[in-house]
Every structure is written in structure tokens, then in C-alpha cells.
Design an enzyme around this catalytic site. Structure first.
Site, mmCIF file in Angstrom:
data_model
loop_
_atom_site.group_PDB
_atom_site.id
_atom_site.type_symbol
_atom_site.label_atom_id
_atom_site.label_comp_id
_atom_site.label_asym_id
_atom_site.label_seq_id
_atom_site.Cartn_x
_atom_site.Cartn_y
_atom_site.Cartn_z
ATOM 1 N N THR A 134 -1.914 -1.115 -3.829
ATOM 2 C CA THR A 134 -3.132 -0.218 -3.768
ATOM 3 C C THR A 134 -2.484 1.440 -3.876
ATOM 4 O O THR A 134 -1.200 0.843 -3.556
ATOM 5 C CB THR A 134 -3.819 -0.499 -2.132
ATOM 6 O OG1 THR A 134 -2.991 -0.114 -1.292
ATOM 7 C CG2 THR A 134 -4.402 -1.679 -2.224
ATOM 8 N N SER A 174 0.474 -0.878 -0.130
ATOM 9 C CA SER A 174 0.032 0.271 0.372
ATOM 10 C C SER A 174 0.781 1.196 0.010
ATOM 11 O O SER A 174 1.591 0.997 0.840
ATOM 12 C CB SER A 174 -1.635 -0.092 0.921
ATOM 13 O OG SER A 174 -1.458 1.618 1.585
ATOM 14 N N ASP A 175 0.254 1.808 -0.727
ATOM 15 C CA ASP A 175 1.040 3.652 -0.759
ATOM 16 C C ASP A 175 0.533 3.876 0.582
ATOM 17 O O ASP A 175 -0.386 2.927 1.623
ATOM 18 C CB ASP A 175 0.464 4.658 -2.050
ATOM 19 C CG ASP A 175 0.616 6.083 -2.126
ATOM 20 O OD1 ASP A 175 2.266 6.221 -1.146
ATOM 21 O OD2 ASP A 175 -0.485 6.805 -1.833
ATOM 22 N N LYS A 176 1.258 4.846 1.045
ATOM 23 C CA LYS A 176 1.064 5.580 2.555
ATOM 24 C C LYS A 176 0.116 7.443 2.421
ATOM 25 O O LYS A 176 -1.191 6.687 2.491
ATOM 26 C CB LYS A 176 1.960 5.948 3.685
ATOM 27 C CG LYS A 176 1.536 6.965 4.147
ATOM 28 C CD LYS A 176 3.233 7.246 5.165
ATOM 29 C CE LYS A 176 3.805 9.193 4.892
ATOM 30 N NZ LYS A 176 3.012 9.542 4.669
#
Length: 925
Positions: A657, A354-356
Site C-alpha cells: 500500500t 504499507s507506507d507510513k
């Protein structure tokens, strides 16, 4: 004509052989514009102070084309329809229909083609719905640009921009192309979509080193990013596919899309089944002709009946329908699925990358900590909603009772150019960091609208990256002068010689403040220092001399963070319980990433890795360490792509994501790419398999649950369908080996398959999730579609169905019943057995002899009722009697049919009881 540069390492001098623009794409291919001075850029692109002439624009548009990314080629509706037939099992059925047509068996030909056509239509409709959903999202995006051409300022469609255009940027503008800035006044650009930076970047016009990372090229504004504050002008240096966004688009086109585990399993299963059917049918044909004396024509029709009974022609359609139902359920959960198989693939995901920014976090800066010389305050509430409280030692405090807190909050509110807009939900106009200070003021009881009226602003010095502070000049309600400032702690410390304390003003304790900066930053918070002095400017307006002269009093520090989503924390916990590893890949600094990861329970007690560290590892080394690291910081697009590939090398099923352009290559490469619908870029949505319309990571956990449910229901359907086909096939095989009349004709076999697949089997797609679905580990990518136990169950039920059908068929023939009537009884007995076995199939191991088991799925009951109605038509409708050779049955014959179905049901339940009681099997579903 060409442009020739000679640039020394410092990039301060150049010579030019010709100032006209090259008639090639070389200027756009240059990637070092950030290392050019503004004068070099103007000369290189022949841009004058009045901008380009209309004639130059026309020439350059012809040379470079439109400023747009190449749209992906879509399959036409006809091609999409024909691709539904691309299945080896359907190929066999089409071939069989051609042969039956040659032999003149037109009814059989019609039924075969109808079965194939129904499957194709269902798949076509569902795929079209998914494409339409993505078209609707893409249509929301548009872009305009303000340019100066022939000395006239005008707004144009961004598609018309060309290299050399002089562009004007204002707060709120979406950057329309890659631009080398030539002037900038307090310009801050939100680049999270491209670089992953969680805060806007302060821009300037100064050239930087040629090897500077994308996020450090402060003299550039890149296509797809957004100006959140200030004004600037600049020269377009790259358009369309030559922009940084375009380069990522090209990277996407070179990445091969991965097939899903289910499709790989179904394709392998289909090929193996087709080969087996063809070989067995050919052997049976030879056996019947040469050893049993059947004519070639009669034997061929028997083989056609066998092939029709063995081929699960309803499988492709039912897979499509089951996945489509999953798509609809997920749409209600704020997830739009672009590729149908992605629904099921989510169920097998073992790693979520996941991107932050904006995905795991809210993308809303929030003050969480305040530090004074006396106390450390905690601030509750997150986001831009002005709801929360300031606490000191767990006791609420406010500006009315705490003088030092009041001064800190007032400075943050007044030395500020943002606006808090009380919409629903509240939003910030301007810099998010300054917005966080306004929200803090509201929480502490200092209303933004009241502060300026009490402390009138007379002048200001905007924030610049060179001096790293902002300053404002005010008069309070008593007409006393004040200079307020906020900025980087080390810069503010240089201005201050004293601090606010319990006794008023005391000497600055620099060691204490440096320690508190370190402590606050270690928690992942961005630190700002705030100071003031009660003095007038040296001149009529405030200047840097007023700041450099010092004499400021340090009021305190504030710690600001982009907080994690509460629902993301719960979703990650659920993913961990489901055996899914969650990895955070971000462009932020490593300390910020590590601190946010700890709050999310990602990478706790594990090392973090930076993009620079990834770069020095070869693919083999990266693959070896990848599963031991959960937090990756300062990651560029190529790093994210390598990380996904490294995990796939470890046989992981990977979901990525993200919302930025920098996420797009990894989104495409991942087994399931998930983009954000609200804050996501066009490139990310185009590369993804699924789009979250609420930008909420928690929706991923719901999608995983849905994916696992879909896979479970597909396996239940296969476990239901294959015994049906097996029973039919065994009936045909027994008839050939024992040399008696076929109990089922090819047309009747196809009727059974179509009716049971389109009514009975479909009901299993509505089965609810198993209770343990999110506590069991992900299935292995190598797991076979059919386990040894499933094969046993298929064989057992197939034999039961064959026994019931043959017993009644031969009984009727032996008692003088007409052949067509005996066949009608055989068909209805097989369908009745399937109706009862459908109830068995609701639970693979558990009994269905309960209220929940028999009545828990209303669609099962409806499908049984629909199937029974169709069988009444088959039995009594004259047209169907003509097509299928059926006849009417009396009550006694129907009771025999019912008894055959009950027989299969009871023996299947007895087998489940024996397994639960005496055999230790770990349930697969």
C-alpha cells in the site's frame, strides 16, 4: 553544437566551450543539478534573467517534446473483448462448434457459440467498469505553471515547459517539473509523495554534494511535489520522462506484472482438465467406433455431448461475475478495484507492506507533548480538529491557570505563519508543523484570531535552514516589546541564558532540557523549542543580530507527531489475527519509524532496518532476513521494490500500500498493489491494482475479508458445478459403454450447463463470509484448487446424479415412454438434483437442515425459482421443444423428477454428518 563542462570536486568552477543548448538530450540526462551552483545552472541551460525567448521555447519543445509522462497503452475495446476468449476450455468449445457446423448440426453449433459468447460479454462489461473507474480518478489531476518568458510573467499549461524555463513558485503550487532553485524565500515543499518525508522540507539555493540522497537535495524542487509555504524561482532542468518522477515511471515499465494465485490455479486446472477431456474423448471415440460398432458420425456427436458435459464452460463467466460482485461490494467500502483478480488475491495475502505517511498515519501533525521546567503536559485530540485538552498529571489545565503553559502556547501561536481554516473537516493553510501549534492554542484556550490583536506583530524573520529558527517582533496590549522565537532545540538553547520557572526566571538547566529533548524524540515526536525576550530590536526592524545577541528566556518544548490512524491500529490487529504480517516501509528517519511502529504494534521487539543497510545486502541475504524485520526506514524506491521481491522469494503473497511516486514500482511488483485515492499520486494509482478512495488503511482489512469470502464462494461454486458436469459426463459414458440411447443430447447438455451456471451457481457468489474467515491463516500460495476431499465430494455427487438420471431414464424407456419424453425427464431430473445440491453447497461441512441453511441466502431461493421457470419453458414452450427435442410432462412424471432431486440432497447431507461425526477434517472453507 555541444555544452562541455569541467567541474572540480567542490563544484565551484567550470569552463564552457559553447553556451548554446546542446541538440541532444544530454542536459536532461544529467542527474547532478543539485551539485551545480545557480550560476552554473544558468550558463548550462542558457537561461537569462528575462527567461527564454519564444523562439527558444519552440526549438526546445521540438527537441524535448511535451512535459508529460508517457501514458500507458490501453487495449482497444475490440482487443479487450477478444481477450475474453483466451481460455483453453473455450478454445475446445469453439473447435467443437466448428465441427458441428461442418456436420450440419446447426442447433448444436448455435448453443455452443451462445455459451461462449455469454461468457465473453460478461467479462468484457465488468472489465470495462473497472477501467472507467480508474479513468475517472485520473481525470481529477491537472497542472499549471507560472513562467517568465521574454521578461513577461505568464501562466501556461505545464505540458509546455522546457528545460531552461524560468519558473515562479508560490505557496500551494504543485511543482510542474524538476527545478534547480535560483532564489528562495522561506520555501517549504511537501515531498512525501516522492521521498516519504512526513514534514515539508525547507529549501535553499545552496548546492549540495553530488551523492546527496533525494530527500537531502534542498536546492531542488521535484515534479509532483507541492510548495506549502513561501516563494521561489528556479530553472527547469528536467521535464517529462527525465524527471525523478519519470525515472520511476520507466522503472515501472520494466517490471513484469505478477499473475494472481487464483489465475495460476485456474489456468493449471483448465489445462489439466482440457488435456484429460481431449484424451478421454479421443479414446472413447475409438472405443465406440471400433469396439461397439457405432458409426463415426454418431460417435462424434456422442463425443461432442461428452465434451460439452465435461467442460465447465460457465466457470470463466462465473469467476468473472463473482469477482465483479466483490468489486461492487468493495466499492461501497471505499475501494475501487482496477484488476478483477485482485479481489480474490487479497484473500490470499500473507504480508501487507504499507507506507507510513498518510496511510498508517493521518498526515496531520499534532502536538502531543509539552515540556516546561516544572511539568510535562499531555495533549489529547489528533489532527487539525481543535478538539482536545491539555493535561498535567491527568488533570486538565489551561492557559488561564498556568502561566508557563500560557507563554509556551502564545509563542507557538504568534511566532507562526500558518492559518487554521475551520472548514469541514478543518484544514491548515501553510506549514503543517505550524498548524499543529495553532490547534494546540485552540485546545489550551488561546484563540488564534484574538492573539494578534492583543500582541500586534511588527516584523519577523522567516525560518531558514541556515539558522534553524523563526522569530517575530510584537507589541503587547500594554505596548511592551517582545521578540518571540521557535526552532531546533539546540539552536534555541544557544540563544537562552535562563528559563521560566516556579519563581519567575532562573538560570538555564541545560542538562535537564537536553534530557527532555532526548526523551521526547525517543517517543517518535519532532521537538521544537520556544523562547522569548522582552526587548526591542537594535534597529528599526528585527534582524539576526537581535537573535545572536542572546538574552532569551526558554519557555519550553513541544513534541509534535503525525499520529497513527486509530482505525489503522484496529485493522492491523485484525490482520495479525488473520495470520497476516504487516510491515511498514517509509522514507522517515528510523527512530520516528520505530516509534510510530510501536504505536501501531508493528515491529515490536524486532530490529528496524534502514535503506543504507538494505543497500549493502545482496538479494540472497535480504531474502534470508526479510521476514524477521517489520519496520524499514529511509527507504528509496529501489529499496521498496527489492523488499517486495525478497518477500516473494520467500513464497509470500504480498500486498503493497502507498500513495507516493516512490511507492509505484513496489505497487506494480506486488501481488496486490493498493494506492490511496485522495492523496495518492497519478503514478501510484496507475501502478496499483486497487485504489482506496478514503485513504484508509482499515479498508485493507475489509478488502482482505472480502477477498477471502470471494475465494470461499468460488470454491463453493466449483464444488457445486463440477459434480453437475461429472454427472452429465457419467451419463454419456454409461450410455456408450452399455450401448443404449443417449439420455442427453449435446444441445440438452449445453442447456443444462448454461441454465444452472447462470442461475443456480451465481447464487453462491452472494454467500456471506464464514464466521471464522478472519481468524484462520492465509492459504498457502501452493495450495491446490481441489483438495483430496473436494475430489471425493465431486465423484460422490456425480455418481448420485448419474444414478438418479439413469434410473428414471431407463425406467421410462422400459415402460414404453417415448424417447424424447424420457430425455425430458432425464434433463429435468438432473436440473432438480442440482437445485437441491445447491442448498447442500451453501456449507461445505455444516448441515443445511436448519432455517439459516435453507432460507439464509435469498438469492439461492430466487435462483431456484428462476431455474424452475426456465425448465418449464424448456418443457412446454414449442420453440424450445423444437430446439431441444423436449416434450410436456404430466404430474406423475414431475413427482419422479422431484424424488430424484431429494435423493441427491439427503445422501449429500448424510455424507456431511458422517464426516463431522467420524472423520477429523479441518474445514478448508
Amino acid at each position: 553544437m555541444c555544452v562541455i563542462f569541467v567541474i572540480c570536486p567542490s563544484h565551484t568552477t567550470y569552463t564552457m566551450a559553447d553556451q548554446s543548448l546542446a541538440h541532444t538530450n544530454e542536459p536532461q540526462k544529467n542527474t547532478d543539478w543539485h551539485a551545480y551552483t545557480t550560476e552554473q545552472t544558468q550558463h548550462a541551460l542558457n537561461t537569462q534573467v528575462n527567461g527564454l525567448s519564444n523562439e527558444e521555447v519552440t526549438q526546445r519543445q521540438q527537441l524535448y517534446g511535451f512535459n508529460q509522462l508517457i501514458a500507458p497503452k490501453k487495449r482497444s475495446a475490440w482487443m479487450r473483448f477478444f481477450m475474453q476468449f483466451h481460455n483453453i476450455l473455450l478454445y475446445i468449445m469453439l473447435a467443437a462448434s466448428a465441427v458441428t457446423a461442418i456436420l450440419g448440426h446447426w442447433i448444436d453449433t448455435f448453443v455452443l457459440l451462445a455459451a461462449v459468447l455469454v461468457n465473453a460479454i460478461i467479462g468484457f462489461i465488468q472489465e470495462g467498469k473497472a477501467e472507467s473507474a480508474m479513468d475517472a480518478i485520473r481525470s481529477m489531476i491537472s497542472a499549471r505553471a507560472t513562467v517568465i518568458r521574454e521578461g513577461v510573467r505568464k501562466e501556461i499549461n505545464a505540458l509546455e515547459l522546457v528545460p531552461g524555463d524560468l519558473v515562479i513558485l508560490n505557496s500551494g503550487d504543485k511543482i510542474p517539473a524538476d527545478i534547480r532553485l535560483t532564489s528562495a524565500r522561506d520555501l517549504r515543499v511537501e515531498e512525501a509523495a516522492l521521498t516519504g518525508e512526513s514534514v515539508p522540507i525547507q529549501k535553499s539555493t545552496n548546492a549540495v554534494a553530488s551523492d546527496a540522497p533525494l530527500g537531502d537535495r534542498t536546492c531542488m524542487a521535484y515534479s509532483g511535489t507541492v510548495a506549502v509555504y513561501g516563494q521561489a524561482s528556479g530553472i527547469v532542468v528536467a521535464t517529462g520522462t527525465y524527471t525523478e518522477l519519470g525515472k520511476i515511471n520507466e522503472m515501472l515499465s520494466s517490471i513484469e506484472s505478477m499473475t494472481t494465485p487464483l489465475l495460476r490455479q485456474i489456468n493449471a486446472f483448465g489445462r489439466a482438465l482440457a488435456i484429460f477431456i481431449l484424451i478421454f474423448a479421443a479414446a472413447l471415440f475409438l472405443f465406440g467406433v471400433f469396439l461397439r460398432g457405432y458409426s463415426a458420425s454418431d460417435m462424434f456427436m456422442m463425443v461432442i455431448a461428452l465434451t460439452a458435459s465435461a467442460i465447465p464452460e460457465g466457470l470463466p463467466a462465473l469467476i468473472t461475475i463473482t469477482l465483479a460482485l466483490g468489486v461492487q461490494r468493495m466499492a461501497r467500502q471505499h475501494a475501487i478495484v482496477r484488476n478483477l483478480p485482485a479481489v480474490e488475491t487479497l484473500g490470499s495475502v500473507s504480508v501487507i507492506c504499507s507506507d507510513k505517511t498518510g496511510t498508517l498515519t493521518r498526515n496531520e501533525m499534532t502536538v502531543q507533548r509539552i515540556v516546561s521546567s516544572l511539568h510535562v503536559y499531555d495533549v489529547s485530540g489528533i489532527g487539525y480538529a481543535p478538539q482536545g485538552t491539555v493535561y498535567q498529571n491527568d488533570q486538565p489545565v489551561s492557559c488561564a491557570t498556568d502561566t508557563i503553559l500560557e507563554r509556551i502556547v502564545r509563542i507557538g501561536t504568534l511566532c507562526n505563519d500558518a492559518q487554521l481554516v475551520n472548514d469541514t473537516p478543518p484544514r491548515i493553510e501553510g506549514d503543517p508543523t505550524e498548524g499543529a501549534l495553532l490547534v494546540l492554542g485552540a485546545k489550551a484556550g488561546l484563540v488564534q484570531q484574538d492573539a494578534p490583536s492583543q500582541w500586534q506583530r511588527l516584523d519577523s524573520i522567516p525560518f531558514e535552514s541556515e539558522h534553524r529558527y523563526m522569530a517575530t517582533y510584537h507589541q503587547d496590549e500594554n505596548s511592551l516589546p517582545w521578540i518571540l522565537t521557535k526552532g531546533a532545540p539546540e539552536r534555541i538553547f544557544e540563544m537562552c541564558s535562563s528559563q521560566m520557572s516556579a519563581h519567575g526566571i532562573s538560570p538555564l538547566d541545560i542538562d535537564y532540557w537536553r534530557r527532555m529533548v532526548t526523551d521526547t524524540a525517543a517517543k517518535g515526536l519532532r521537538v521544537l523549542a520556544l523562547g522569548y525576550k522582552q526587548a526591542e530590536p537594535q534597529a528599526e526592524q528585527i534582524s539576526t543580530d537581535d537573535i545572536d545577541s542572546g538574552g532569551f528566556i526558554l519557555a519550553g518544548l513541544v513534541g509534535i507527531i503525525d499520529p497513527p490512524r486509530e482505525e489503522a491500529i484496529a485493522a492491523i490487529r485484525e490482520c495479525h489475527q488473520a495470520g497476516i504480517s504487516v510491515k511498514m516501509i517509509t522514507g522517515d528517519h528510523v527512530e520516528t519509524a520505530r516509534a510510530i511502529g510501536a504505536q501501531l504494534n508493528i515491529g515490536v521487539d524486532k530490529p528496524a532496518m534502514t535503506g543504507a543497510e538494505i543497500s549493502v545486502l545482496d538479494d540472497q541475504e535480504l531474502s534470508r532476513v526479510i521476514m524477521d524485520v517489520d519496520v524499514f526506514a529511509r527507504a528509496a524506491p529501489e529499496h521498496k521494490l527489492r523488499l517486495v521481491q525478497a518477500m516473494q522469494e520467500q513464497h509470500q503473497i504480498v500486498s503493497m500500500t502507498g500513495d507516493g511516486v516512490n511507492d509505484a514500482p513496489a505497487l506494480k511488483r506486488a501481488d496486490v498493489g493498493v494506492a490511496m485515492g485522495q492523496k495518492g499520486t497519478e503514478a501510484a494509482k496507475e501502478a496499483a491494482d486497487m485504489v482506496l478512495t478514503d485513504d484508509n488503511f482499515a479498508t485493507i482489512a475489509k478488502a482482505v475479508r472480502e477477498g477471502r469470502t470471494v475465494y470461499d464462494n468460488l470454491k463453493k461454486f466449483i464444488l457445486f458445478m463440477l459434480p453437475t458436469n461429472g454427472g452429465e459426463a457419467l451419463v454419456i459414458i454409461a450410455a456408450i459403454f452399455l450401448q443404449f440411447t443417449l439420455p442427453l443430447t449435446p444441445a440438452q447438455v449445453l442447456w443444462i450447463n448454461m441454465v444452472t451456471s447462470c442461475t443456480l451457481g451465481l447464487a453462491l457468489a452472494f454467500e456471506a463470509a464464514e464466521p471464522n474467515i478472519m481468524t484462520r491463516p492465509p492459504r498457502a500460495s501452493s495450495e491446490k484448487l481441489l483438495s483430496g476431499f473436494f475430489i471425493w465430494r465431486i465423484i460422490m455427487v456425480s455418481v448420485l446424479m448419474m444414478a438418479a438420471v439413469l434410473t428414471l431414464f431407463l425406467w421410462e424407456l422400459s415402460h414404453g415412454t417415448a424417447e424424447n419424453t424420457a430425455r425430458t425427464i432425464a434433463v429435468n431430473t438432473l436440473v432438480a438434483a442440482e437445485m437441491f445440491y445447491l442448498l447442500n453447497s451453501r456449507h461445505v461441512y455444516d448441515t443445511v437442515l436448519s432455517r439459516e441453511g435453507l432460507l439464509g441466502n435469498k438469492y439461492v431461493l430466487l435462483s431456484i425459482a428462476a431455474c424452475f421457470a426456465l425448465q418449464l419453458l424448456f418443457t412446454y414452450l414449442p420453440a424450445f421443444q423444437y430446439l431441444f427435442g423436449s416434450t410436456a410432462l404430466d404430474l406423475t412424471q414431475w413427482l419422479k423428477v422431484f424424488a430424484g432431486g431429494v435423493f441427491v440432497f439427503l445422501v449429500a447431507e448424510l455424507e456431511k454428518w458422517i464426516i463431522r461425526r467420524f472423520i477429523s477434517l479441518k474445514p478448508a472453507t
